[in-house]
Every structure is written in structure tokens, then in C-alpha cells.
Design a protein around this motif. Structure first.
Motif, PDB file in Angstrom:
ATOM      1  N   LEU A 152      35.634  53.589  31.910  1.00 37.26           N
ATOM      2  CA  LEU A 152      36.378  52.348  31.896  1.00 37.26           C
ATOM      3  C   LEU A 152      37.158  52.474  33.328  1.00 37.26           C
ATOM      4  CD1 LEU A 152      37.395  51.954  28.303  1.00 37.26           C
ATOM      5  CD2 LEU A 152      35.346  51.031  29.380  1.00 37.26           C
ATOM      6  N   TYR A 153      37.324  51.170  33.907  1.00 35.43           N
ATOM      7  CA  TYR A 153      38.312  50.881  34.932  1.00 35.43           C
ATOM      8  C   TYR A 153      39.062  49.625  34.853  1.00 35.43           C
ATOM      9  CZ  TYR A 153      34.571  54.142  36.982  1.00 35.43           C
ATOM     10  OH  TYR A 153      33.849  55.294  37.185  1.00 35.43           O
ATOM     11  N   TYR A 154      40.045  49.673  35.881  1.00 31.58           N
ATOM     12  CA  TYR A 154      40.814  48.625  35.984  1.00 31.58           C
ATOM     13  C   TYR A 154      40.379  47.983  37.407  1.00 31.58           C
ATOM     14  CZ  TYR A 154      44.125  50.957  32.727  1.00 31.58           C
ATOM     15  OH  TYR A 154      44.706  51.504  31.721  1.00 31.58           O
ATOM     16  N   PHE A 155      40.883  46.791  37.706  1.00 36.75           N
ATOM     17  CA  PHE A 155      40.697  46.043  39.125  1.00 36.75           C
ATOM     18  C   PHE A 155      42.076  45.981  39.568  1.00 36.75           C
ATOM     19  CE2 PHE A 155      40.558  42.419  42.012  1.00 36.75           C
ATOM     20  CZ  PHE A 155      39.889  43.055  43.003  1.00 36.75           C
ATOM     21  N   ALA A 156      42.365  46.805  40.757  1.00 31.87           N
ATOM     22  CA  ALA A 156      43.414  47.060  41.293  1.00 31.87           C
ATOM     23  C   ALA A 156      44.197  45.661  41.766  1.00 31.87           C
ATOM     24  CB  ALA A 156      43.343  47.909  42.579  1.00 31.87           C
ATOM     25  N   GLY A 157      43.556  44.633  41.965  1.00 35.59           N
ATOM     26  CA  GLY A 157      44.219  43.390  42.539  1.00 35.59           C
ATOM     27  C   GLY A 157      44.276  42.326  41.370  1.00 35.59           C
ATOM     28  N   GLU A 158      44.310  42.828  40.085  1.00 31.81           N
ATOM     29  CA  GLU A 158      44.665  41.890  38.944  1.00 31.81           C
ATOM     30  C   GLU A 158      45.926  42.194  38.475  1.00 31.81           C
ATOM     31  OE1 GLU A 158      40.408  40.665  36.860  1.00 31.81           O
ATOM     32  OE2 GLU A 158      41.753  42.200  36.170  1.00 31.81           O
ATOM     33  N   GLY A 159      46.836  41.285  37.963  1.00 30.43           N
ATOM     34  CA  GLY A 159      47.903  41.240  37.207  1.00 30.43           C
ATOM     35  C   GLY A 159      47.509  41.437  35.759  1.00 30.43           C
ATOM     36  N   LYS A 160      48.793  41.368  34.904  1.00 26.30           N
ATOM     37  CA  LYS A 160      48.641  41.588  33.580  1.00 26.30           C
ATOM     38  C   LYS A 160      48.182  40.127  32.799  1.00 26.30           C
ATOM     39  CE  LYS A 160      50.728  45.426  33.858  1.00 26.30           C
ATOM     40  NZ  LYS A 160      50.106  46.820  33.951  1.00 26.30           N
ATOM     41  N   LYS A 161      47.075  40.493  31.820  1.00 22.52           N
ATOM     42  CA  LYS A 161      46.590  39.307  31.223  1.00 22.52           C
ATOM     43  C   LYS A 161      45.614  38.604  32.061  1.00 22.52           C
ATOM     44  CE  LYS A 161      48.488  40.642  27.459  1.00 22.52           C
ATOM     45  NZ  LYS A 161      49.888  39.776  26.644  1.00 22.52           N
ATOM     46  N   GLU A 162      45.301  39.101  33.252  1.00 15.06           N
ATOM     47  CA  GLU A 162      44.321  38.338  34.171  1.00 15.06           C
ATOM     48  C   GLU A 162      42.989  38.917  33.966  1.00 15.06           C
ATOM     49  OE1 GLU A 162      47.521  36.863  37.601  1.00 15.06           O
ATOM     50  OE2 GLU A 162      45.760  38.454  37.944  1.00 15.06           O
ATOM     51  N   VAL A 163      41.775  38.212  34.271  1.00  9.88           N
ATOM     52  CA  VAL A 163      40.550  38.643  34.170  1.00  9.88           C
ATOM     53  C   VAL A 163      39.882  37.784  35.267  1.00  9.88           C
ATOM     54  CG1 VAL A 163      38.368  38.800  33.124  1.00  9.88           C
ATOM     55  CG2 VAL A 163      40.544  38.873  31.820  1.00  9.88           C
ATOM     56  N   THR A 164      39.860  38.249  36.434  1.00  8.53           N
ATOM     57  CA  THR A 164      39.468  37.472  37.720  1.00  8.53           C
ATOM     58  C   THR A 164      38.241  38.167  38.494  1.00  8.53           C
ATOM     59  OG1 THR A 164      40.969  38.702  39.326  1.00  8.53           O
ATOM     60  CG2 THR A 164      41.777  36.864  38.250  1.00  8.53           C
ATOM     61  N   CYS A 165      37.722  39.291  37.859  1.00  2.73           N
ATOM     62  CA  CYS A 165      36.556  40.101  38.557  1.00  2.73           C
ATOM     63  C   CYS A 165      35.586  40.245  37.649  1.00  2.73           C
ATOM     64  CB  CYS A 165      37.262  41.127  39.325  1.00  2.73           C
ATOM     65  SG  CYS A 165      38.257  40.876  40.697  1.00  2.73           S
ATOM     66  N   HIS A 166      35.209  39.626  36.570  1.00  2.00           N
ATOM     67  CA  HIS A 166      34.199  39.748  35.884  1.00  2.00           C
ATOM     68  C   HIS A 166      32.807  39.260  36.394  1.00  2.00           C
ATOM     69  CE1 HIS A 166      31.306  39.936  32.184  1.00  2.00           C
ATOM     70  NE2 HIS A 166      31.404  38.531  32.369  1.00  2.00           N
ATOM     71  N   ASP A 167      31.813  40.050  36.413  1.00  2.00           N
ATOM     72  CA  ASP A 167      30.557  39.813  36.973  1.00  2.00           C
ATOM     73  C   ASP A 167      30.681  39.775  38.585  1.00  2.00           C
ATOM     74  OD1 ASP A 167      27.880  39.417  36.447  1.00  2.00           O
ATOM     75  OD2 ASP A 167      28.048  37.191  36.538  1.00  2.00           O
ATOM     76  N   VAL A 168      31.438  40.679  39.077  1.00  2.00           N
ATOM     77  CA  VAL A 168      31.654  40.705  40.565  1.00  2.00           C
ATOM     78  C   VAL A 168      30.714  41.945  40.966  1.00  2.00           C
ATOM     79  CG1 VAL A 168      33.045  41.612  42.372  1.00  2.00           C
ATOM     80  CG2 VAL A 168      33.698  39.802  40.667  1.00  2.00           C
ATOM     81  N   VAL A 169      29.972  42.041  42.034  1.00  2.00           N
ATOM     82  CA  VAL A 169      29.244  43.038  42.418  1.00  2.00           C
ATOM     83  C   VAL A 169      30.082  43.774  43.637  1.00  2.00           C
ATOM     84  CG1 VAL A 169      27.129  43.888  43.561  1.00  2.00           C
ATOM     85  CG2 VAL A 169      27.009  41.873  41.729  1.00  2.00           C
ATOM     86  N   GLU A 170      30.138  44.995  43.734  1.00  2.00           N
ATOM     87  CA  GLU A 170      30.777  45.674  44.693  1.00  2.00           C
ATOM     88  C   GLU A 170      30.458  47.220  44.438  1.00  2.00           C
ATOM     89  OE1 GLU A 170      35.012  43.958  46.273  1.00  2.00           O
ATOM     90  OE2 GLU A 170      35.065  45.256  44.522  1.00  2.00           O
ATOM     91  N   PHE A 171      30.311  47.998  45.326  1.00  2.00           N
ATOM     92  CA  PHE A 171      30.052  49.513  45.735  1.00  2.00           C
ATOM     93  C   PHE A 171      28.741  49.739  44.837  1.00  2.00           C
ATOM     94  CE2 PHE A 171      34.556  49.172  45.938  1.00  2.00           C
ATOM     95  CZ  PHE A 171      34.814  49.696  47.337  1.00  2.00           C
ATOM     96  N   GLY A 172      27.835  49.006  45.024  1.00  2.00           N
ATOM     97  CA  GLY A 172      26.411  49.043  44.368  1.00  2.00           C
ATOM     98  C   GLY A 172      26.179  49.076  43.125  1.00  2.00           C
ATOM     99  N   GLY A 173      27.111  48.278  42.389  1.00  2.00           N
ATOM    100  CA  GLY A 173      26.943  47.827  41.134  1.00  2.00           C
ATOM    101  C   GLY A 173      27.777  46.572  40.601  1.00  2.00           C
ATOM    102  N   ARG A 174      27.738  46.007  39.201  1.00  2.00           N
ATOM    103  CA  ARG A 174      28.129  45.197  38.867  1.00  2.00           C
ATOM    104  C   ARG A 174      29.584  45.469  37.936  1.00  2.00           C
ATOM    105  NH1 ARG A 174      26.314  39.850  38.930  1.00  2.00           N
ATOM    106  NH2 ARG A 174      24.222  40.946  39.318  1.00  2.00           N
ATOM    107  N   TRP A 175      30.466  44.691  37.938  1.00  2.23           N
ATOM    108  CA  TRP A 175      31.722  45.159  37.400  1.00  2.23           C
ATOM    109  C   TRP A 175      31.812  44.226  36.168  1.00  2.23           C
ATOM    110  CZ3 TRP A 175      34.089  49.764  38.360  1.00  2.23           C
ATOM    111  CH2 TRP A 175      33.738  50.258  39.424  1.00  2.23           C
TER     112      TRP A 175
END
Length: 211
Positions: free
Chosen positions: A177-200
Motif C-alpha cells: 500500500l501507498y499514499y500520494f505525496a501531493g494529496e491532502g487529508k480526505k482527498e482522492v485526486t490520483c485514482h487511476d493515474v499511470v506513473e512509474f510503469g503502472g497504474r495507481w
């Protein structure tokens, strides 16, 4: 001549009678001597009794003090020995708590601070594959102990995986499991984002990626 002898004897008899009177014991003298003897005997008995009582009391007190000191010293020694030899019970470190909350993608996993949690679909086992720049952008969910499941989270699906630096990363249904460094609390802004060779993807309580 006979008359002179009689006259000479009479003073001697008188002297003898006088001397005898001086040595005779009168009833008063006898009583006084008996009283003195009894008084001396009583005084001696009382003094001996008092001395014996004092000696016994002192001896008993000394014996009790010595016994108590010995018992206390022995108890303290035993306690210290026991404390020294008894292995200390190690307290397991508290693990991170995983919870759920509603989002635009349905019920998904969060930590208790309100940070959304993601999986990386490039990883097909519990072995993490996100390091260096990837781990800066997508920090792993780290725990010091066994992760704790809140209501809605399956404790059976929670686990850990060792990273190359020795830290423990939380896994869920076999996904690190991972977090996204650019998100604040209770935010979900990077679902289904492709980076570093895979989908988050954010994670459902069942362990799969949210739609």
C-alpha cells in the motif's frame, strides 16, 4: 577460811550469771533477725526476677530484630534476584490503524489521519517495487508493528512486507500500500493515474481496486 571461800565464789557466780544474760537471745531479737532474713530473701528474689525478666526481654527483642532484619534482607535479595533474572516482557510496538471512508469512488481505505491509500498494479506480489523517485512521489504505508483493522477493514487481509531498508510496508489482500505525496487529508485526486510503469488505484475494503 571456809567463809572466805564462800565469799570469793559468790562474785564469780554473779559474774557468770551476768555473762550468761548477755548471750541469751530474747524473743524480740529473734523476731527482728527473722524479719531481716525474710526481707533480704524477698529483696534478692525480686532483684533476680527483675534482672532475669530484663535479660529475657532484651534477648527476645534482639532476637526479633535480628530475625526481622534477616527476613527483610532475604526478601529484598530474592526480589532483586528475581527482577534481574526474570526476562523483561517486550511490548510489541503499536502498528498503524487502517480504516475506511466514503469517497467519489465508493468506500475505500484510509489511515486514521484521513490519508487515502493506493495500490500499484505493476506489483503482482507482496514484494514492493516502488523505490527512489517512485517512493518519493508515492510514499509507502509504513508500520512499526502489526497493522490494526478498524470497522469495515478485514484484519485477515492486512499484512506486512519488508522493504530493502528494513522497514515494514503494510499490505492488503497481497498488495503493498501507498499514499500520494501531493494529496491532502480526505482527498482522492490520483485514482487511476499511470506513473512509474503502472497504474495507481484506491483500494476497496474487499481488497480490490476501486472502479
Amino acid at each position: 577460811m571456809r567463809r572466805q571461800l564462800i565469799l570469793m565464789i559468790l562474785p564469780i557466780v554473779a559474774l557468770a550469771a551476768c555473762a550468761g544474760g548477755n548471750t541469751a537471745t530474747t524473743p524480740a531479737a529473734a523476731t527482728s533477725a527473722t524479719a531481716m532474713s525474710e526481707a533480704m530473701t524477698e529483696a534478692t528474689t525480686e532483684a533476680m526476677t527483675e534482672a532475669m525478666t530484663h535479660a529475657m526481654t532484651e534477648a527476645t527483642t534482639e532476637a526479633m530484630t535480628e530475625a526481622m532484619t534477616h527476613a527483610t534482607t532475604e526478601a529484598m535479595t530474592e526480589a532483586m534476584t528475581h527482577a534481574t533474572t526474570e526476562p523483561a516482557t517486550e511490548v510489541a510496538p503499536a502498528g498503524i490503524t487502517i480504516s475506511t471512508a466514503n469517497s467519489d469512488f465508493g468506500e475505500i481505505l484510509f489511515d486514521t489521519t484521513g490519508q487515502a491509500i493506493y495500490l500499484f498494479d505493476k506489483e503482482t506480489s507482496t514484494a514492493p517495487d516502488c523505490y527512489d523517485k517512485c517512493a518519493v512521489a508515492w510514499p509507502p504505508v509504513i508500520t512499526d508493528g502489526a497493522p490494526v483493522a478498524m470497522a469495515g477493514v478485514s484484519a485477515q487481509l492486512l499484512g506486512t512486507a519488508s522493504r530493502s531498508d528494513g522497514t515494514l510496508q503494510v499490505t492488503y489482500a497481497g498488495h503493498p500500500l501507498y499514499y500520494f505525496a501531493g494529496e491532502g487529508k480526505k482527498e482522492v485526486t490520483c485514482h487511476d493515474v499511470v506513473e512509474f510503469g503502472g497504474r495507481w488505484l484506491v483500494v476497496t475494503p474487499g481488497g480490490s481496486a476501486a472502479a
